[in-house]
Design a protein around this motif. Structure first.
Motif, PDB file in Angstrom:
ATOM      1  N   PRO A 178      27.607 -10.138  24.873  1.00  0.00           N
ATOM      2  CA  PRO A 178      28.200  -8.764  26.016  1.00  0.00           C
ATOM      3  C   PRO A 178      27.543  -7.890  25.595  1.00  0.00           C
ATOM      4  O   PRO A 178      27.192  -7.202  24.487  1.00  0.00           O
ATOM      5  CB  PRO A 178      29.188  -9.210  26.125  1.00  0.00           C
ATOM      6  CG  PRO A 178      29.786  -8.755  24.291  1.00  0.00           C
ATOM      7  CD  PRO A 178      28.545 -10.135  23.729  1.00  0.00           C
ATOM      8  N   ASN A 224      26.431 -10.305  13.927  1.00  0.00           N
ATOM      9  CA  ASN A 224      25.726  -9.711  14.946  1.00  0.00           C
ATOM     10  C   ASN A 224      25.018  -8.182  14.463  1.00  0.00           C
ATOM     11  O   ASN A 224      25.460  -7.631  14.117  1.00  0.00           O
ATOM     12  CB  ASN A 224      27.012  -9.970  16.330  1.00  0.00           C
ATOM     13  CG  ASN A 224      26.018  -8.892  17.223  1.00  0.00           C
ATOM     14  OD1 ASN A 224      26.902  -7.518  17.516  1.00  0.00           O
ATOM     15  ND2 ASN A 224      25.245  -8.894  17.886  1.00  0.00           N
ATOM     16  N   ASP A 248      20.831  -6.958  15.158  1.00  0.00           N
ATOM     17  CA  ASP A 248      19.417  -5.864  14.578  1.00  0.00           C
ATOM     18  C   ASP A 248      18.419  -7.786  14.676  1.00  0.00           C
ATOM     19  O   ASP A 248      17.864  -7.840  13.692  1.00  0.00           O
ATOM     20  CB  ASP A 248      19.418  -5.591  13.372  1.00  0.00           C
ATOM     21  CG  ASP A 248      19.853  -4.132  13.051  1.00  0.00           C
ATOM     22  OD1 ASP A 248      19.423  -3.955  14.655  1.00  0.00           O
ATOM     23  OD2 ASP A 248      20.175  -3.557  12.925  1.00  0.00           O
ATOM     24  N   ARG A 262      20.321  -6.624  22.100  1.00  0.00           N
ATOM     25  CA  ARG A 262      18.939  -5.825  22.660  1.00  0.00           C
ATOM     26  C   ARG A 262      17.826  -6.905  22.760  1.00  0.00           C
ATOM     27  O   ARG A 262      17.171  -6.745  23.918  1.00  0.00           O
ATOM     28  CB  ARG A 262      19.142  -4.899  21.646  1.00  0.00           C
ATOM     29  CG  ARG A 262      20.602  -4.187  22.181  1.00  0.00           C
ATOM     30  CD  ARG A 262      20.323  -3.071  21.510  1.00  0.00           C
ATOM     31  NE  ARG A 262      20.811  -3.250  20.306  1.00  0.00           N
ATOM     32  CZ  ARG A 262      20.792  -2.144  18.744  1.00  0.00           C
ATOM     33  NH1 ARG A 262      20.060  -1.064  19.097  1.00  0.00           N
ATOM     34  NH2 ARG A 262      20.760  -2.653  17.969  1.00  0.00           N
TER      35      ARG A 262
HETATM   36  C1  LIG Z   1      23.757  -1.522  26.823  1.00  0.00           C
HETATM   37  C2  LIG Z   1      24.567  -2.190  26.039  1.00  0.00           C
HETATM   38  C3  LIG Z   1      25.540  -2.547  26.194  1.00  0.00           C
HETATM   39  C4  LIG Z   1      26.821  -2.919  25.230  1.00  0.00           C
HETATM   40  N1  LIG Z   1      28.005  -3.620  26.182  1.00  0.00           N
HETATM   41  C5  LIG Z   1      28.911  -4.346  25.264  1.00  0.00           C
HETATM   42  C6  LIG Z   1      30.195  -5.056  25.967  1.00  0.00           C
HETATM   43  O1  LIG Z   1      30.371  -4.567  26.745  1.00  0.00           O
HETATM   44  N2  LIG Z   1      31.050  -5.240  25.115  1.00  0.00           N
HETATM   45  C7  LIG Z   1      30.938  -6.072  23.853  1.00  0.00           C
HETATM   46  O2  LIG Z   1      31.737  -6.451  22.688  1.00  0.00           O
HETATM   47  N3  LIG Z   1      29.574  -5.026  23.007  1.00  0.00           N
HETATM   48  C8  LIG Z   1      28.930  -4.776  23.629  1.00  0.00           C
HETATM   49  N4  LIG Z   1      27.502  -4.604  23.382  1.00  0.00           N
HETATM   50  C9  LIG Z   1      27.250  -4.454  21.547  1.00  0.00           C
HETATM   51  C10 LIG Z   1      26.460  -5.606  21.591  1.00  0.00           C
HETATM   52  O3  LIG Z   1      27.682  -6.283  22.138  1.00  0.00           O
HETATM   53  C11 LIG Z   1      25.888  -5.721  19.854  1.00  0.00           C
HETATM   54  O4  LIG Z   1      27.275  -5.925  19.473  1.00  0.00           O
HETATM   55  C12 LIG Z   1      25.270  -4.597  19.860  1.00  0.00           C
HETATM   56  O5  LIG Z   1      24.356  -4.237  20.460  1.00  0.00           O
HETATM   57  C13 LIG Z   1      24.429  -5.154  18.557  1.00  0.00           C
HETATM   58  O6  LIG Z   1      23.501  -6.536  18.737  1.00  0.00           O
HETATM   59  P1  LIG Z   1      21.553  -6.628  18.714  1.00  0.00           P
HETATM   60  O7  LIG Z   1      21.601  -5.693  17.825  1.00  0.00           O
HETATM   61  O8  LIG Z   1      21.846  -7.528  19.032  1.00  0.00           O
HETATM   62  O9  LIG Z   1      21.352  -5.844  20.310  1.00  0.00           O
HETATM   63  C14 LIG Z   1      26.455  -3.106  24.027  1.00  0.00           C
HETATM   64  C15 LIG Z   1      25.485  -3.486  23.583  1.00  0.00           C
HETATM   65  C16 LIG Z   1      24.696  -2.214  24.797  1.00  0.00           C
HETATM   66  C17 LIG Z   1      22.754  -2.003  23.556  1.00  0.00           C
END
Ligand SMILES: Cc1cc2nc3c(=O)[nH]c(=O)nc-3n(C[C@H](O)[C@H](O)[C@H](O)COP(=O)(O)O)c2cc1C
Length: 316
Positions: free
Chosen positions: A14, A198, A200, A223
């Motif tokens: 999310p 979760n 990176d 992301r």
């Molecule tokens: C712009 C943005 C909005 C996010 N909004 C939420 C959210 O609404 N709920 C949530 O649980 N995590 C949120 N996250 C965290 C992501 O779900 C995830 O845990 C985090 O980006 C790390 O994962 P990644 O490295 O694959 O991006 C958000 C992250 C970003 C960058």
């Protein structure tokens, strides 16, 4: 819950203001497992916020869906969760990881990791109130002095939570530095309920590596999926350069159509700009494209700008 997770080993994470219903539909079409909506504030939902109600309505149409709530008390989270379950939520997920100051200052998001006993009582109340799976999404802890993901995970299991997603950075780390995957492995070792890792992950191969090194049952990708929802498609890598360009053009077009159908014109325009900038990110001329996209005043002009760019240099 276990079945749903087994069928969905790699899923879109999310992300507030990005993973609304149109993008989640696109991710699922590309191969993502079931998705979680962008966080909805329990208080806003109960207070009758038009945005929260409409976004929940659209989210629930993209089933199966984990509906994520932000909140700081059983008084708001329980009735909000009950309302979402009555409306069709397949899973209720509690956000215990959001690091944004205006959220944590109100005791929501990652702040729920600070008072483990009080949060335990909230989760127990939720568990008693709803009969669909209850899940939580946590961080590694509040800051480096309080890396308590394992303690929180054990508490959640005792409270009756069905599964846990771990983004192992602490609240203080926000999104900087490397995500310490070893924290995911520690949580996996500490509880018997399924754990989703979760942080990176940028490809299916990396998702498999995360599962292999940490023992987590499934992975969420955040992301890296913005502007690249095709990363969920196992067949994408084997396409030719031309095949990828055709695939990407189709996906972007379908995404724009879904955005236009879902939102009023001004919101649709902003959503298209944000997502098209993501689709264009990584190109040499990404900065200029972003500026050009954000200067457009109509959906038609926006589509035209992106089409010209795509003809000049396909995404990918
Ligand atoms: C712009 C943005 C909005 C996010 N909004 C939420 C959210 O609404 N709920 C949530 O649980 N995590 C949120 N996250 C965290 C992501 O779900 C995830 O845990 C985090 O980006 C790390 O994962 P990644 O490295 O694959 O991006 C958000 C992250 C970003 C960058």
């Amino acid at each position: 819950m276990v079945d749903l997770l087994a069928q969905s080993p790699v899923r879109l994470a999310p992300m507030a203001s990005f993973t609304n219903a149109p993008f989640r539909r696109i991710a699922v079409r590309c191969g993502s497992g079931f998705t979680t909506n962008e966080e909805i504030d329990a208080e806003a939902l109960l207070a009758g916020s038009a945005w929260a109600a409409e976004s929940a309505r659209q989210d629930l149409e993209v089933g199966p869906v984990a509906m994520q709530l932000l909140g700081n008390s059983a008084e708001t989270l329980v009735p909000a969760a009950v309302r979402l379950v009555e409306a069709g939520a397949d899973i209720v997920d509690i956000n215990m990881g959001c690091p944004v100051p205006k959220i944590v200052h109100r005791g929501k998001g990652a702040a729920l990791m600070r008072d483990v006993a009080a949060t335990g009582r909230i989760l127990e109340a939720l568990r008693r109130a709803i009969d669909v799976p209850l899940t939580i999404k946590i961080r590694g802890g509040w800051d480096d002095c309080q890396p308590n993901a394992v303690e929180v995970a054990r508490m959640a299991q005792d409270a009756g939570v069905d599964a846990i997603t771990v983004h192992p950075r602490t609240r203080a780390q926000r999104y900087g530095g490397r995500a310490p995957w070893e924290v995911i492995a520690e949580v996996v070792a500490a509880v018997d309920i399924p754990v989703t890792g979760n942080g990176d992950v940028t490809s299916l191969a990396e998702a498999r590596a995360m599962m292999a090194t940490t023992g987590c049952q499934s992975v969420m990708v955040g992301r890296a999926a913005l502007g690249r929802p095709w990363l969920f498609d196992a067949g994408y890598e084997s396409l030719s350069v031309d095949g990828r360009a055709v695939y990407e053009t189709r996906v972007v077009g379908e995404h724009l159509d879904l955005i236009e159908a879902a939102f009023p014109p001004r919101t649709a325009l902003l959503q298209m700009k944000k997502h098209l900038a993501q689709y264009g990110a990584g190109r040499p001329e990404a900065r200029a494209l972003r500026a050009e996209l954000f200067a457009q005043a109509s959906v038609e002009a926006l589509r035209e700008t992106f089409r010209h760019q795509q003809e000049a240099a396909p995404v990918g």
